[in-house]
Structures are given as structure tokens and as C-alpha cells.
Design a protein around this motif. Structure first.
Motif, PDB file in Angstrom:
ATOM      1  N   PRO A  22      34.520  51.363  39.575  1.00 26.77           N
ATOM      2  CA  PRO A  22      34.565  50.028  38.674  1.00 26.77           C
ATOM      3  C   PRO A  22      34.396  48.662  39.739  1.00 26.77           C
ATOM      4  O   PRO A  22      35.027  48.682  40.664  1.00 26.77           O
ATOM      5  N   GLU A  23      33.672  47.721  38.899  1.00 26.38           N
ATOM      6  CA  GLU A  23      33.549  46.386  39.510  1.00 26.38           C
ATOM      7  C   GLU A  23      34.828  45.681  39.395  1.00 26.38           C
ATOM      8  O   GLU A  23      35.748  46.030  38.522  1.00 26.38           O
ATOM      9  N   GLY A  24      35.201  44.726  40.149  1.00 28.32           N
ATOM     10  CA  GLY A  24      36.401  44.069  39.713  1.00 28.32           C
ATOM     11  C   GLY A  24      37.551  44.690  40.347  1.00 28.32           C
ATOM     12  O   GLY A  24      38.524  44.363  39.433  1.00 28.32           O
ATOM     13  N   ALA A  25      37.846  45.704  41.108  1.00 28.70           N
ATOM     14  CA  ALA A  25      38.861  46.469  41.439  1.00 28.70           C
ATOM     15  C   ALA A  25      38.884  46.192  42.850  1.00 28.70           C
ATOM     16  O   ALA A  25      37.987  46.082  43.661  1.00 28.70           O
ATOM     17  N   LEU A  26      40.350  46.520  43.226  1.00 27.88           N
ATOM     18  CA  LEU A  26      40.751  46.390  44.515  1.00 27.88           C
ATOM     19  C   LEU A  26      41.006  47.960  44.994  1.00 27.88           C
ATOM     20  O   LEU A  26      41.721  48.584  44.446  1.00 27.88           O
ATOM     21  N   ALA A 127      47.308  40.088  38.176  1.00 31.92           N
ATOM     22  CA  ALA A 127      46.171  39.075  37.438  1.00 31.92           C
ATOM     23  C   ALA A 127      45.494  40.021  36.581  1.00 31.92           C
ATOM     24  O   ALA A 127      44.234  39.421  35.922  1.00 31.92           O
ATOM     25  N   GLY A 128      45.688  41.287  36.267  1.00 31.21           N
ATOM     26  CA  GLY A 128      45.223  42.152  35.169  1.00 31.21           C
ATOM     27  C   GLY A 128      43.821  42.903  35.886  1.00 31.21           C
ATOM     28  O   GLY A 128      43.140  43.537  34.985  1.00 31.21           O
ATOM     29  N   HIS A 129      43.760  42.783  37.349  1.00 33.03           N
ATOM     30  CA  HIS A 129      42.673  43.662  37.721  1.00 33.03           C
ATOM     31  C   HIS A 129      43.251  44.891  38.316  1.00 33.03           C
ATOM     32  O   HIS A 129      44.336  45.398  38.429  1.00 33.03           O
TER      33      HIS A 129
END
Length: 321
Positions: A22-26, A127-129
Motif C-alpha cells: 500500500p501507498e502512504g505506509a511505513l 497519525a493514522g498511517h
């Protein structure tokens, strides 16, 4: 290590590319603790795929990437280490908000395990990620897997990770006194310039077995088990034995150990403020059965550390009996 592992990269893509990232993920990525062949295929794929690579040391990580043939421009690397982790986390959050995939690696092993990464992961989750773990090498589990640390009762399969003990002598002795009362396995980490000090501090544990892993997974890897009282003697028997990075495992306390070293420390703590040092040591050894020499060394260090704290201009003063 000069070998190139670039041929593994196409295999990594073939094995892992079909999975969802997924994008926007660490992505928290474990890297080898010594042997570069211990990288996982999924880690290689993510290191190439990520838009930004956060790392403890950019120079070290660039060298690691070159070994695997991973093409990552220096501008895509972001330094995130123990001194700037809170501030750098904000930069990571900005990139995640833009939909970037950000991978994080420490210098070696699994981030967040005695290495930076925990604060970063906490900030990202808050932050919800999404935070995605890519497991791999760890000195903690590597040593546990080969130490044969078994004990009696329900505590046998359990362990405690204590990481690095305090560097100051008095604080380290207090930590060891607490560990003496811990019946489960305990895993510690130590640097080469402090390993003999740690072995000296652990000597008060007497016959409790200690497994030491030196340079795990590397060419000169060495794994050895000794009673705690004998560990420093083994280390000083060969100058090479104090070189490298160390993982140290205290085996479970024997179920039938009786009073022993942990009781010796407790008794010594009570007697030392009230009696001369030698008298306190003699009585503590007689009451508990703990080794007198180890108790004496511990008591002397406690006294010296206490004097140094009370009189910082006279740290070299010897403890009075």
C-alpha cells in the motif's frame, strides 16, 4: 564483505512483486546483523520499491544498497537516528501524507529493538498511517535459538530483553541485582569496550549459566556458555575474545537454586550500610552461599561508586573497610 548480492534482486522482484504494497505506509525493514546473505527477498523488493528510505546512517545504508544492486539516489535517503527521531518523524509523516511508501532501516538488525524506530513507528501509527513489518535478522532471537536455554517450570520458554545495561558502575550493579531475581531468560547487548565490565558485574550471579554470542553471523562468530563467575576469566584469556559486538543470554535460574547469588545481593544490600565491607561480605556469603569473591568485588564497586557520587573531585579514592 566485498561480495555482490546483486543477482538476488531479480529473484526478489519475481518472488515478492505480486504482493500488495500500500501507498502512504511505513515499511519497517530488518537488515542483516553481519552476514549480508541474511537479507530477505521481500526486504530487497521493498528497498527498491520505496519512494523514500529513512535510515539510521545514510552512508552505511548506501553501502548496503550497493551490495544488493539496489538503485536509490542519495536524495531519496532521509536520516532518522536516535538524536533526531522525533523531528525526522514529521518529515516522514509529510511524505506519507503525499502517498509515498517509506521504508525504515537501522544500521543492522530489526529497527525498534534496541535501535531507533520505535518513536517513528508510534508517530506514524498515531497519525493514522499503516506500519508494515518486514521481519528478518535479530541478534536477540539468533542467540536464543542456539543457546539451549531451558529451565524448570512454566518460566522455561519465556525471556526478557533487557538491552544495554547502564554504563555507570553503581547503576549497572543495581540492574544486575534486579536481574538476579529474574527467573526467566534475560537477553542483553553489549559493546566491545564494555564487555569485560559487564562480565565482572555478572560474576555475582555465581553458577548461573551465561551464553555469550560474539560477532553473530559474521566470519569470526563465537558462541560459548560459562557460569557467570567464570565469564570474565574466559574473556581475558584471549584478547580477541573482547572484540566485536556481543549478545549475552542469562539462562533461567535453576528451580532448585535455593538462596544463591540473588539472595547474596539482597543480604549484601542490607548489611553494607551497617557494617565494615569485609564483615558485610563474609556474612552475606555465609547466609546465602553466594561466592565470597564475587560479593566482595560487587561491594567494593558499590562503595567506590557511592564515594564518587558524594565526592566527585576524588573519584579515585579507595573505599574504606
Amino acid at each position: 564483505m566485498t561480495a555482490s548480492f546483486a543477482p538476488a534482486l531479480p529473484a526478489a522482484h519475481a518472488a515478492a512483486a505480486a504482493q500488495h504494497y500500500p501507498e502512504g505506509a511505513l515499511y519497517v525493514v530488518a537488515t542483516p546483523i553481519g552476514n549480508l546473505a541474511d537479507i530477505t527477498l521481500r526486504a530487497l523488493h521493498v528497498l527498491q520499491l520505496c519512494d523514500t528510505l529513512a535510515c539510521e546512517d545514510t552512508r552505511h545504508t548506501l553501502g548496503l544498497l550497493r551490495s544488493y544492486g539496489v538503485d536509490k539516489a542519495p536524495g531519496r535517503l532521509l536520516a532518522v537516528h536516535q538524536h533526531n527521531e522525533a523531528e525526522a518523524a514529521q518529515q516522514v509523516l509529510e511524505r506519507l501524507a503525499r502517498g509515498e511508501r517509506v521504508a525504515y532501516v537501522s544500521d543492522a538488525g530489526t529497527p525498534g529493538v534496541s535501535d531507533p524506530g520505535a518513536r517513528l513507528a508510534a508517530a506514524v501509527r498515531a497519525a493514522g498511517h499503516r506500519v508494515v513489518p518486514l521481519p528478518g535478522a535479530s541478534a536477540v532471537t539468533a542467540l536464543l535459538s542456539v543457546a539451549g536455554a531451558v529451565g524448570g517450570g512454566a518460566a522455561a520458554p519465556q525471556f526478557v530483553f533487557a538491552g544495554f545495561l547502564p554504563t555507570k558502575a553503581a547503576e549497572r550493579q543495581t540492574a544486575v541485582a534486579a536481574l538476579a531475581q529474574e527467573p526467566r531468560c534475560v537477553v542483553l547487548l553489549e559493546a566491545p569496550h564494555r564487555i569485560e565490565d559487564l562480565a565482572t558485574a555478572l560474576a555475582v550471579l555465581g553458577s548461573r549459566r551465561v551464553t555469550l554470542g560474539r560477532e553473530l553471523t559474521k566470519q569470526f562468530e563465537e558462541i560459548t556458555t560459562h557460569p557467570a563467575a567464570d565469564l570474565r576469566t574466559w574473556l581475558t584469556g584471549n584478547p580477541q575474545r573482547s572484540r566485536g559486538e556481543f549478545a549475552v543470554l542469562l539462562h533461567p535460574a535453576a528451580a532448585d537454586a535455593g538462596d544463591g547469588p540473588d539472595e547474596g545481593l539482597r543480604v549484601l544490600r542490607v548489611l553494607l550500610p551497617e557494617l565494615p565491607l569485609k564483615t558485610a561480605v563474609r556474612l552475606a556469603a555465609e547466609i546465602s552461599g553466594a561466592p565470597r569473591n564475587a560479593l566482595y568485588d560487587t561491594a567494593l564497586r558499590w562503595r567506590q561508586a557511592e564515594q564518587a557520587q558524594n565526592d566527585p573531585d576524588d573519584e579515585g579514592a579507595e573505599a574504606a573497610d
